[in-house]
Design a protein around this motif. Structure first.
Motif, PDB file in Angstrom:
ATOM      1  N   GLN A  95      42.197  17.628  42.331  1.00  0.00           N
ATOM      2  CA  GLN A  95      41.346  18.304  41.367  1.00  0.00           C
ATOM      3  C   GLN A  95      41.710  19.782  41.269  1.00  0.00           C
ATOM      4  O   GLN A  95      42.157  20.393  42.233  1.00  0.00           O
ATOM      5  CB  GLN A  95      39.879  18.196  41.788  1.00  0.00           C
ATOM      6  N   ARG A  96      41.487  20.326  40.106  1.00  0.00           N
ATOM      7  CA  ARG A  96      41.634  21.762  39.937  1.00  0.00           C
ATOM      8  C   ARG A  96      40.393  22.434  40.510  1.00  0.00           C
ATOM      9  O   ARG A  96      39.269  22.068  40.193  1.00  0.00           O
ATOM     10  CB  ARG A  96      41.782  22.087  38.450  1.00  0.00           C
ATOM     11  N   VAL A  97      40.611  23.420  41.399  1.00  0.00           N
ATOM     12  CA  VAL A  97      39.490  24.097  42.063  1.00  0.00           C
ATOM     13  C   VAL A  97      38.904  25.145  41.132  1.00  0.00           C
ATOM     14  O   VAL A  97      39.590  26.076  40.703  1.00  0.00           O
ATOM     15  CB  VAL A  97      39.943  24.743  43.390  1.00  0.00           C
ATOM     16  N   THR A  98      37.621  24.969  40.801  1.00  0.00           N
ATOM     17  CA  THR A  98      36.898  25.913  39.946  1.00  0.00           C
ATOM     18  C   THR A  98      35.735  26.512  40.729  1.00  0.00           C
ATOM     19  O   THR A  98      35.435  26.085  41.848  1.00  0.00           O
ATOM     20  CB  THR A  98      36.344  25.186  38.701  1.00  0.00           C
ATOM     21  N   TRP A  99      35.062  27.494  40.133  1.00  0.00           N
ATOM     22  CA  TRP A  99      33.910  28.092  40.807  1.00  0.00           C
ATOM     23  C   TRP A  99      32.814  27.063  41.034  1.00  0.00           C
ATOM     24  O   TRP A  99      32.113  27.104  42.036  1.00  0.00           O
ATOM     25  CB  TRP A  99      33.372  29.263  39.975  1.00  0.00           C
ATOM     26  N   GLN A 100      32.670  26.135  40.101  1.00  0.00           N
ATOM     27  CA  GLN A 100      31.665  25.088  40.256  1.00  0.00           C
ATOM     28  C   GLN A 100      31.987  24.185  41.443  1.00  0.00           C
ATOM     29  O   GLN A 100      31.104  23.780  42.206  1.00  0.00           O
ATOM     30  CB  GLN A 100      31.583  24.263  38.963  1.00  0.00           C
ATOM     31  N   ILE A 101      33.267  23.877  41.614  1.00  0.00           N
ATOM     32  CA  ILE A 101      33.692  23.042  42.745  1.00  0.00           C
ATOM     33  C   ILE A 101      33.487  23.792  44.059  1.00  0.00           C
ATOM     34  O   ILE A 101      33.062  23.208  45.052  1.00  0.00           O
ATOM     35  CB  ILE A 101      35.175  22.648  42.570  1.00  0.00           C
ATOM     36  N   LEU A 102      33.802  25.089  44.048  1.00  0.00           N
ATOM     37  CA  LEU A 102      33.584  25.885  45.261  1.00  0.00           C
ATOM     38  C   LEU A 102      32.107  25.869  45.657  1.00  0.00           C
ATOM     39  O   LEU A 102      31.765  25.721  46.835  1.00  0.00           O
ATOM     40  CB  LEU A 102      34.044  27.335  45.039  1.00  0.00           C
ATOM     41  N   LYS A 103      31.243  26.003  44.660  1.00  0.00           N
ATOM     42  CA  LYS A 103      29.801  25.980  44.931  1.00  0.00           C
ATOM     43  C   LYS A 103      29.369  24.638  45.500  1.00  0.00           C
ATOM     44  O   LYS A 103      28.624  24.575  46.497  1.00  0.00           O
ATOM     45  CB  LYS A 103      29.035  26.275  43.639  1.00  0.00           C
ATOM     46  N   SER A 104      29.836  23.547  44.905  1.00  0.00           N
ATOM     47  CA  SER A 104      29.459  22.213  45.398  1.00  0.00           C
ATOM     48  C   SER A 104      30.006  21.959  46.795  1.00  0.00           C
ATOM     49  O   SER A 104      29.367  21.291  47.618  1.00  0.00           O
ATOM     50  CB  SER A 104      29.946  21.134  44.429  1.00  0.00           C
ATOM     51  N   ASP A 105      31.188  22.511  47.086  1.00  0.00           N
ATOM     52  CA  ASP A 105      31.768  22.361  48.432  1.00  0.00           C
ATOM     53  C   ASP A 105      30.918  23.064  49.479  1.00  0.00           C
ATOM     54  O   ASP A 105      30.673  22.530  50.568  1.00  0.00           O
ATOM     55  CB  ASP A 105      33.194  22.920  48.459  1.00  0.00           C
ATOM     56  N   TYR A 106      30.452  24.263  49.147  1.00  0.00           N
ATOM     57  CA  TYR A 106      29.599  24.990  50.092  1.00  0.00           C
ATOM     58  C   TYR A 106      28.272  24.260  50.312  1.00  0.00           C
ATOM     59  O   TYR A 106      27.779  24.179  51.441  1.00  0.00           O
ATOM     60  CB  TYR A 106      29.343  26.416  49.587  1.00  0.00           C
ATOM     61  N   LEU A 107      27.736  23.696  49.247  1.00  0.00           N
ATOM     62  CA  LEU A 107      26.483  22.939  49.381  1.00  0.00           C
ATOM     63  C   LEU A 107      26.687  21.695  50.239  1.00  0.00           C
ATOM     64  O   LEU A 107      25.800  21.318  51.014  1.00  0.00           O
ATOM     65  CB  LEU A 107      25.963  22.549  47.987  1.00  0.00           C
ATOM     66  N   ALA A 108      27.863  21.064  50.129  1.00  0.00           N
ATOM     67  CA  ALA A 108      28.158  19.882  50.941  1.00  0.00           C
ATOM     68  C   ALA A 108      28.240  20.248  52.422  1.00  0.00           C
ATOM     69  O   ALA A 108      27.738  19.518  53.297  1.00  0.00           O
ATOM     70  CB  ALA A 108      29.473  19.243  50.489  1.00  0.00           C
ATOM     71  N   VAL A 109      28.848  21.397  52.716  1.00  0.00           N
ATOM     72  CA  VAL A 109      28.948  21.845  54.113  1.00  0.00           C
ATOM     73  C   VAL A 109      27.562  22.214  54.649  1.00  0.00           C
ATOM     74  O   VAL A 109      27.216  21.883  55.790  1.00  0.00           O
ATOM     75  CB  VAL A 109      29.918  23.040  54.246  1.00  0.00           C
ATOM     76  N   VAL A 110      26.766  22.891  53.832  1.00  0.00           N
ATOM     77  CA  VAL A 110      25.402  23.257  54.241  1.00  0.00           C
ATOM     78  C   VAL A 110      24.593  22.005  54.544  1.00  0.00           C
ATOM     79  O   VAL A 110      23.843  21.941  55.531  1.00  0.00           O
ATOM     80  CB  VAL A 110      24.721  24.113  53.158  1.00  0.00           C
ATOM     81  N   ALA A 111      24.748  20.970  53.704  1.00  0.00           N
ATOM     82  CA  ALA A 111      24.025  19.714  53.924  1.00  0.00           C
ATOM     83  C   ALA A 111      24.458  19.066  55.235  1.00  0.00           C
ATOM     84  O   ALA A 111      23.631  18.553  56.003  1.00  0.00           O
ATOM     85  CB  ALA A 111      24.270  18.761  52.753  1.00  0.00           C
TER      86      ALA A 111
END
Length: 403
Positions: A191-207
Protein backbone atom coordinates in the motif's frame (compact mmCIF):
# COMPACT_ATOMS: atom_id res chain seq x y z
CA UNK A 1 24.85 -27.03 17.88
CA UNK A 2 21.97 -28.01 15.62
CA UNK A 3 20.40 -24.53 15.78
CA UNK A 4 23.74 -22.91 14.98
CA UNK A 5 24.09 -25.01 11.81
CA UNK A 6 20.46 -24.38 10.81
CA UNK A 7 20.63 -20.60 11.13
CA UNK A 8 24.35 -20.07 10.52
CA UNK A 9 23.93 -17.54 7.69
CA UNK A 10 21.60 -15.30 9.69
CA UNK A 11 23.69 -15.52 12.85
CA UNK A 12 26.91 -14.98 10.89
CA UNK A 13 25.61 -11.95 8.98
CA UNK A 14 24.19 -10.16 12.01
CA UNK A 15 27.19 -11.12 14.15
CA UNK A 16 29.74 -9.87 11.61
CA UNK A 17 27.91 -6.57 11.24
CA UNK A 18 27.93 -6.19 15.03
CA UNK A 19 31.68 -6.83 15.07
CA UNK A 20 32.19 -3.81 12.84
CA UNK A 21 29.98 -1.69 15.08
CA UNK A 22 32.17 -2.34 18.14
CA UNK A 23 35.37 -1.62 16.23
CA UNK A 24 33.89 1.62 14.98
CA UNK A 25 32.49 2.67 18.38
CA UNK A 26 35.87 2.31 20.11
CA UNK A 27 37.60 4.33 17.38
CA UNK A 28 34.93 7.03 17.46
CA UNK A 29 34.97 7.27 21.27
CA UNK A 30 38.73 7.76 21.34
CA UNK A 31 38.64 10.27 18.48
CA UNK A 32 36.02 12.46 20.18
CA UNK A 33 37.80 12.20 23.54
CA UNK A 34 41.14 13.34 22.11
CA UNK A 35 39.37 16.08 20.15
CA UNK A 36 37.36 17.55 23.05
CA UNK A 37 38.20 15.80 26.36
CA UNK A 38 34.66 16.72 27.37
CA UNK A 39 32.03 14.42 28.95
CA UNK A 40 29.36 16.48 27.22
CA UNK A 41 30.92 15.91 23.78
CA UNK A 42 31.21 12.18 24.52
CA UNK A 43 27.56 12.14 25.49
CA UNK A 44 26.77 13.78 22.16
CA UNK A 45 27.69 10.54 20.35
CA UNK A 46 25.02 8.76 22.37
CA UNK A 47 22.42 11.50 21.82
CA UNK A 48 22.64 12.05 18.07
CA UNK A 49 21.74 8.44 17.27
CA UNK A 50 18.66 8.23 19.50
CA UNK A 51 17.48 11.63 18.24
CA UNK A 52 17.61 10.39 14.63
CA UNK A 53 15.82 7.18 15.55
CA UNK A 54 13.05 9.06 17.39
CA UNK A 55 12.34 11.33 14.42
CA UNK A 56 12.49 8.50 11.88
CA UNK A 57 10.45 6.07 13.95
CA UNK A 58 7.45 8.40 13.76
CA UNK A 59 6.81 7.03 10.25
CA UNK A 60 9.25 4.12 9.79
CA UNK A 61 6.97 1.41 11.19
CA UNK A 62 4.21 2.01 8.65
CA UNK A 63 6.71 1.63 5.81
CA UNK A 64 8.41 -1.43 7.36
CA UNK A 65 5.18 -3.41 7.77
CA UNK A 66 4.31 -2.77 4.12
CA UNK A 67 7.71 -3.58 2.62
CA UNK A 68 9.72 -6.73 2.06
CA UNK A 69 11.85 -6.95 5.21
CA UNK A 70 14.71 -8.91 3.64
CA UNK A 71 15.13 -6.36 0.83
CA UNK A 72 14.83 -3.53 3.34
CA UNK A 73 17.61 -5.01 5.50
CA UNK A 74 19.89 -5.32 2.45
CA UNK A 75 19.21 -1.73 1.34
CA UNK A 76 19.78 -0.20 4.78
CA UNK A 77 23.05 -2.12 5.25
CA UNK A 78 24.36 -0.81 1.92
CA UNK A 79 23.33 2.76 2.82
CA UNK A 80 24.99 2.52 6.26
CA UNK A 81 28.13 1.12 4.64
CA UNK A 82 28.48 4.15 2.36
CA UNK A 83 27.76 6.63 5.18
CA UNK A 84 30.37 5.12 7.50
CA UNK A 85 32.89 4.99 4.62
CA UNK A 86 32.58 8.78 4.25
CA UNK A 87 32.97 9.51 7.97
CA UNK A 88 36.82 9.67 8.16
CA UNK A 89 36.80 12.45 5.57
CA UNK A 90 34.95 14.76 7.98
CA UNK A 91 37.09 17.21 9.96
CA UNK A 92 34.37 18.77 12.13
CA UNK A 93 32.61 17.16 15.09
CA UNK A 94 29.35 18.56 13.74
CA UNK A 95 29.86 16.87 10.38
CA UNK A 96 30.55 13.63 12.24
CA UNK A 97 27.32 14.10 14.19
CA UNK A 98 25.49 14.68 10.87
CA UNK A 99 26.71 11.39 9.41
CA UNK A 100 25.87 9.61 12.66
CA UNK A 101 22.38 11.06 12.35
CA UNK A 102 21.99 9.70 8.80
CA UNK A 103 23.36 6.27 9.68
CA UNK A 104 20.91 5.98 12.55
CA UNK A 105 18.00 6.85 10.25
CA UNK A 106 18.90 3.70 8.28
CA UNK A 107 19.24 1.75 11.54
CA UNK A 108 15.64 2.69 12.40
CA UNK A 109 14.52 0.56 9.46
CA UNK A 110 16.99 -2.30 9.97
CA UNK A 111 16.21 -3.10 13.64
CA UNK A 112 12.46 -3.84 13.45
CA UNK A 113 12.97 -5.59 10.09
CA UNK A 114 15.56 -7.99 11.53
CA UNK A 115 13.32 -8.74 14.55
CA UNK A 116 10.46 -9.61 12.19
CA UNK A 117 12.77 -11.77 10.07
CA UNK A 118 14.03 -13.73 13.09
CA UNK A 119 10.47 -14.24 14.36
CA UNK A 120 9.29 -15.61 10.99
CA UNK A 121 12.37 -17.75 10.30
CA UNK A 122 12.87 -19.23 13.80
CA UNK A 123 10.00 -21.24 15.35
CA UNK A 124 8.92 -20.30 18.88
CA UNK A 125 10.41 -23.41 20.51
CA UNK A 126 13.87 -22.49 19.16
CA UNK A 127 13.84 -18.75 19.81
CA UNK A 128 15.29 -18.59 23.33
CA UNK A 129 18.25 -20.77 22.34
CA UNK A 130 18.64 -18.93 19.03
CA UNK A 131 18.65 -15.56 20.81
CA UNK A 132 21.22 -16.86 23.29
CA UNK A 133 23.49 -18.08 20.46
CA UNK A 134 23.08 -14.84 18.52
CA UNK A 135 23.82 -12.99 21.76
CA UNK A 136 26.99 -15.06 22.17
CA UNK A 137 28.15 -14.06 18.68
CA UNK A 138 27.32 -10.43 19.40
CA UNK A 139 29.22 -10.72 22.67
CA UNK A 140 32.13 -12.20 20.76
CA UNK A 141 32.03 -9.06 18.65
CA UNK A 142 31.97 -7.08 21.92
CA UNK A 143 35.17 -8.92 22.94
CA UNK A 144 37.03 -9.12 19.63
CA UNK A 145 35.89 -5.72 18.30
CA UNK A 146 37.70 -3.44 20.77
CA UNK A 147 40.83 -5.62 20.67
CA UNK A 148 40.81 -5.59 16.87
CA UNK A 149 40.13 -1.85 16.94
CA UNK A 150 43.19 -1.34 19.13
CA UNK A 151 45.29 -3.48 16.77
CA UNK A 152 44.06 -1.63 13.66
CA UNK A 153 44.66 1.76 15.28
CA UNK A 154 48.14 0.66 16.37
CA UNK A 155 49.06 -0.71 12.92
CA UNK A 156 47.35 2.02 10.89
CA UNK A 157 44.93 4.71 12.11
CA UNK A 158 41.31 5.41 13.03
CA UNK A 159 40.41 5.90 9.35
CA UNK A 160 41.17 2.26 8.50
CA UNK A 161 39.34 1.18 11.65
CA UNK A 162 36.17 3.03 10.65
CA UNK A 163 36.42 1.75 7.06
CA UNK A 164 36.46 -1.79 8.41
CA UNK A 165 32.99 -1.15 9.86
CA UNK A 166 31.86 0.05 6.44
CA UNK A 167 33.10 -3.24 4.97
CA UNK A 168 31.14 -5.29 7.54
CA UNK A 169 27.88 -3.62 6.50
CA UNK A 170 28.47 -4.62 2.88
CA UNK A 171 29.28 -8.20 3.92
CA UNK A 172 26.13 -8.38 6.04
CA UNK A 173 24.06 -7.20 3.05
CA UNK A 174 25.57 -9.96 0.89
CA UNK A 175 24.79 -12.62 3.50
CA UNK A 176 21.20 -11.46 3.93
CA UNK A 177 20.84 -11.66 0.13
CA UNK A 178 21.59 -15.40 0.39
CA UNK A 179 18.85 -15.97 2.99
CA UNK A 180 15.31 -17.08 2.07
CA UNK A 181 12.44 -14.62 1.76
CA UNK A 182 9.99 -15.24 4.62
CA UNK A 183 7.89 -12.10 4.20
CA UNK A 184 4.10 -12.19 4.07
CA UNK A 185 4.06 -8.87 2.22
CA UNK A 186 4.01 -9.30 -1.56
CA UNK A 187 5.42 -6.66 -3.86
CA UNK A 188 2.09 -6.33 -5.73
CA UNK A 189 0.06 -5.83 -2.55
CA UNK A 190 2.08 -3.04 -0.97
CA UNK A 191 0.00 0.00 0.00
CA UNK A 192 0.99 3.59 -0.50
CA UNK A 193 1.59 5.13 2.93
CA UNK A 194 -0.60 8.20 3.48
CA UNK A 195 -1.35 10.35 6.52
CA UNK A 196 -4.60 8.45 6.96
CA UNK A 197 -2.72 5.14 7.01
CA UNK A 198 -0.22 6.53 9.50
CA UNK A 199 -3.09 7.55 11.76
CA UNK A 200 -4.76 4.14 11.53
CA UNK A 201 -1.42 2.44 12.25
CA UNK A 202 -0.96 4.45 15.43
CA UNK A 203 -4.50 3.64 16.53
CA UNK A 204 -3.82 -0.07 15.92
CA UNK A 205 -0.70 0.07 18.12
CA UNK A 206 -2.58 1.99 20.83
CA UNK A 207 -5.31 -0.66 20.76
CA UNK A 208 -2.69 -3.42 21.12
CA UNK A 209 -1.12 -1.64 24.09
CA UNK A 210 -4.49 -1.14 25.80
CA UNK A 211 -5.30 -4.83 25.40
CA UNK A 212 -1.88 -5.82 26.78
CA UNK A 213 -1.29 -3.51 29.76
CA UNK A 214 0.82 -6.15 31.57
CA UNK A 215 3.12 -6.39 28.57
CA UNK A 216 3.49 -2.59 28.57
CA UNK A 217 4.36 -2.51 32.30
CA UNK A 218 7.03 -5.20 31.86
CA UNK A 219 8.38 -3.47 28.77
CA UNK A 220 8.66 -0.03 30.43
CA UNK A 221 10.36 -1.35 33.59
CA UNK A 222 12.89 -3.36 31.61
CA UNK A 223 13.61 -0.57 29.14
CA UNK A 224 13.97 2.04 31.88
CA UNK A 225 16.71 -0.02 33.51
CA UNK A 226 18.33 -0.76 30.15
CA UNK A 227 18.30 2.87 28.99
CA UNK A 228 20.07 3.89 32.19
CA UNK A 229 22.69 1.28 31.29
CA UNK A 230 23.07 2.89 27.85
CA UNK A 231 23.40 6.31 29.49
CA UNK A 232 26.13 4.91 31.74
CA UNK A 233 27.82 3.51 28.61
CA UNK A 234 28.25 7.07 27.35
CA UNK A 235 30.61 7.85 30.25
CA UNK A 236 32.60 4.60 30.40
CA UNK A 237 35.51 6.00 28.41
CA UNK A 238 35.52 9.22 30.46
CA UNK A 239 35.52 7.30 33.76
CA UNK A 240 38.28 4.94 32.63
CA UNK A 241 40.45 7.77 31.29
CA UNK A 242 39.67 10.43 33.90
CA UNK A 243 39.02 8.61 37.19
CA UNK A 244 41.01 5.40 36.69
CA UNK A 245 43.69 7.14 34.57
CA UNK A 246 44.20 4.22 32.20
CA UNK A 247 45.68 4.21 28.69
CA UNK A 248 43.80 3.81 25.39
CA UNK A 249 44.93 0.19 25.14
CA UNK A 250 43.68 -0.60 28.65
CA UNK A 251 40.38 1.06 27.76
CA UNK A 252 40.04 -1.46 24.91
CA UNK A 253 40.98 -4.25 27.30
CA UNK A 254 38.28 -3.17 29.75
CA UNK A 255 35.59 -3.22 27.08
CA UNK A 256 36.89 -6.60 25.93
CA UNK A 257 36.59 -7.97 29.46
CA UNK A 258 32.85 -7.30 29.38
CA UNK A 259 32.76 -9.07 26.02
CA UNK A 260 34.54 -12.09 27.50
CA UNK A 261 31.98 -12.26 30.28
CA UNK A 262 29.15 -11.92 27.75
CA UNK A 263 30.50 -14.78 25.60
CA UNK A 264 30.58 -17.08 28.60
CA UNK A 265 27.17 -15.80 29.68
CA UNK A 266 25.75 -16.38 26.20
CA UNK A 267 27.00 -19.98 26.13
CA UNK A 268 25.56 -20.64 29.59
CA UNK A 269 22.27 -18.99 28.57
CA UNK A 270 22.09 -21.17 25.45
CA UNK A 271 22.78 -24.30 27.52
CA UNK A 272 19.96 -23.54 29.97
CA UNK A 273 17.47 -22.24 27.37
CA UNK A 274 15.17 -25.26 27.78
CA UNK A 275 15.55 -25.40 31.57
CA UNK A 276 15.04 -21.79 32.65
CA UNK A 277 12.07 -19.53 31.94
CA UNK A 278 12.18 -16.34 29.91
CA UNK A 279 11.09 -14.28 32.92
CA UNK A 280 13.94 -15.67 35.04
CA UNK A 281 16.39 -14.70 32.30
CA UNK A 282 14.97 -11.17 32.29
CA UNK A 283 14.81 -10.66 36.07
CA UNK A 284 18.15 -12.24 37.01
CA UNK A 285 19.87 -10.75 33.99
CA UNK A 286 18.79 -7.13 34.34
CA UNK A 287 19.17 -7.02 38.16
CA UNK A 288 22.72 -8.38 38.23
CA UNK A 289 23.75 -6.42 35.14
CA UNK A 290 22.75 -3.16 36.79
CA UNK A 291 24.28 -4.23 40.11
CA UNK A 292 27.67 -4.71 38.44
CA UNK A 293 27.31 -1.50 36.40
CA UNK A 294 26.94 0.30 39.72
CA UNK A 295 29.87 -1.65 41.17
CA UNK A 296 32.02 -0.62 38.19
CA UNK A 297 31.49 3.10 38.80
CA UNK A 298 31.89 2.62 42.56
CA UNK A 299 35.24 0.84 42.11
CA UNK A 300 38.16 2.56 43.84
CA UNK A 301 40.69 0.59 41.76
CA UNK A 302 41.09 -0.68 38.21
CA UNK A 303 41.07 -4.32 39.38
CA UNK A 304 37.60 -4.09 40.95
CA UNK A 305 36.35 -2.17 37.93
CA UNK A 306 37.72 -4.91 35.65
CA UNK A 307 35.98 -7.68 37.63
CA UNK A 308 32.70 -5.73 37.60
CA UNK A 309 32.94 -5.37 33.81
CA UNK A 310 33.36 -9.14 33.38
CA UNK A 311 30.28 -9.91 35.49
CA UNK A 312 28.07 -7.22 33.96
CA UNK A 313 28.86 -8.71 30.55
CA UNK A 314 28.02 -12.22 31.79
CA UNK A 315 24.59 -11.31 33.14
CA UNK A 316 23.76 -8.97 30.26
CA UNK A 317 23.71 -12.05 28.04
CA UNK A 318 20.83 -13.47 30.10
CA UNK A 319 19.06 -10.11 30.14
CA UNK A 320 19.21 -9.65 26.37
CA UNK A 321 18.20 -13.25 25.62
CA UNK A 322 15.19 -13.05 27.93
CA UNK A 323 13.99 -9.73 26.57
CA UNK A 324 14.34 -10.68 22.88
CA UNK A 325 12.38 -13.90 23.47
CA UNK A 326 9.72 -12.05 25.49
CA UNK A 327 9.30 -9.45 22.74
CA UNK A 328 9.09 -12.04 19.95
CA UNK A 329 6.44 -14.04 21.84
CA UNK A 330 4.18 -11.09 22.67
CA UNK A 331 4.25 -8.78 19.65
CA UNK A 332 2.38 -10.08 16.54
CA UNK A 333 4.76 -10.33 13.54
CA UNK A 334 2.44 -8.31 11.31
CA UNK A 335 2.69 -5.40 13.80
CA UNK A 336 6.40 -5.61 14.62
CA UNK A 337 7.38 -2.77 12.30
CA UNK A 338 4.80 -0.34 13.68
CA UNK A 339 5.16 -1.35 17.32
CA UNK A 340 8.95 -1.59 17.04
CA UNK A 341 9.14 1.95 15.65
CA UNK A 342 6.96 3.38 18.40
CA UNK A 343 8.95 1.35 20.94
CA UNK A 344 12.12 2.87 19.49
CA UNK A 345 10.70 6.33 20.13
CA UNK A 346 10.07 5.45 23.78
CA UNK A 347 13.49 3.82 24.18
CA UNK A 348 15.38 6.66 22.57
CA UNK A 349 13.53 9.38 24.47
CA UNK A 350 14.46 7.55 27.67
CA UNK A 351 18.07 7.17 26.49
CA UNK A 352 18.37 10.82 25.49
CA UNK A 353 16.84 11.98 28.78
CA UNK A 354 19.02 9.76 30.97
CA UNK A 355 22.17 10.55 28.96
CA UNK A 356 21.59 14.31 29.14
CA UNK A 357 20.83 14.17 32.86
CA UNK A 358 23.89 12.03 33.52
CA UNK A 359 26.15 14.37 31.53
CA UNK A 360 24.66 17.44 33.21
CA UNK A 361 25.05 16.13 36.76
CA UNK A 362 28.53 14.79 35.93
CA UNK A 363 29.55 18.35 34.97
CA UNK A 364 27.92 19.88 38.08
CA UNK A 365 29.10 17.28 40.59
CA UNK A 366 31.35 14.28 40.00
CA UNK A 367 30.97 11.59 37.36
CA UNK A 368 31.47 8.77 39.85
CA UNK A 369 28.83 9.94 42.32
CA UNK A 370 26.31 10.66 39.55
CA UNK A 371 26.85 7.26 37.88
CA UNK A 372 26.42 5.41 41.19
CA UNK A 373 23.09 7.18 41.86
CA UNK A 374 21.86 6.34 38.34
CA UNK A 375 22.94 2.74 38.88
CA UNK A 376 20.96 2.49 42.11
CA UNK A 377 17.85 3.84 40.33
CA UNK A 378 18.23 1.15 37.65
CA UNK A 379 18.50 -1.52 40.35
CA UNK A 380 15.18 -0.30 41.77
CA UNK A 381 13.61 -0.66 38.31
CA UNK A 382 14.87 -4.24 38.08
CA UNK A 383 13.48 -5.08 41.53
CA UNK A 384 10.09 -3.68 40.46
CA UNK A 385 10.27 -5.89 37.35
CA UNK A 386 10.75 -8.94 39.59
CA UNK A 387 7.58 -8.18 41.58
CA UNK A 388 5.56 -7.66 38.39
CA UNK A 389 6.75 -10.85 36.68
CA UNK A 390 6.45 -13.05 39.77
CA UNK A 391 3.23 -11.58 41.19
CA UNK A 392 0.56 -14.33 41.56
CA UNK A 393 -2.14 -11.96 40.24
CA UNK A 394 -0.19 -11.54 36.97
CA UNK A 395 0.33 -15.29 36.45
CA UNK A 396 -2.75 -15.72 34.25
CA UNK A 397 -1.82 -12.70 32.13
CA UNK A 398 1.63 -14.10 31.26
CA UNK A 399 2.07 -16.36 28.26
CA UNK A 400 3.14 -19.91 28.98
CA UNK A 401 6.36 -19.50 26.98
CA UNK A 402 7.85 -17.03 29.48
CA UNK A 403 6.82 -18.78 32.72
Amino acid sequence: MKILRKYSLLIGGLGFSNLGNWIYLVALNLFVWHLTQSPAAMAGIFIVGPTARVLTSLVAGSFIDRMNKRKLMIATDIIRGFIVFCMPFMESIWLIYTLLFLANIASSFFGPSSTYYITKLVPSEDRQRFNAILGTFNSGSFLVGPALAGLLIMLSNTTVTIWFNSFTFFVCAMIIYLLPDVDDVKESSQQRVTWQILKSDYLAVVAFIRQNSLFLTIYLLFQSALMIAFALDSQEATFIKQDLALSDRLYGAFVSSAGAGAIIGGMVAASFAKKMSTRSYMVIGVFLTMLFYTAFYASPSSILAFVSFVFLGFFMAFSNTGYETFYQQYVPPEMMGRFGSIANIIQNILQISFTLLLALFAELFTLQMTAIIFGIISILFSISLYFVLYSPKNYIGLKEEIL
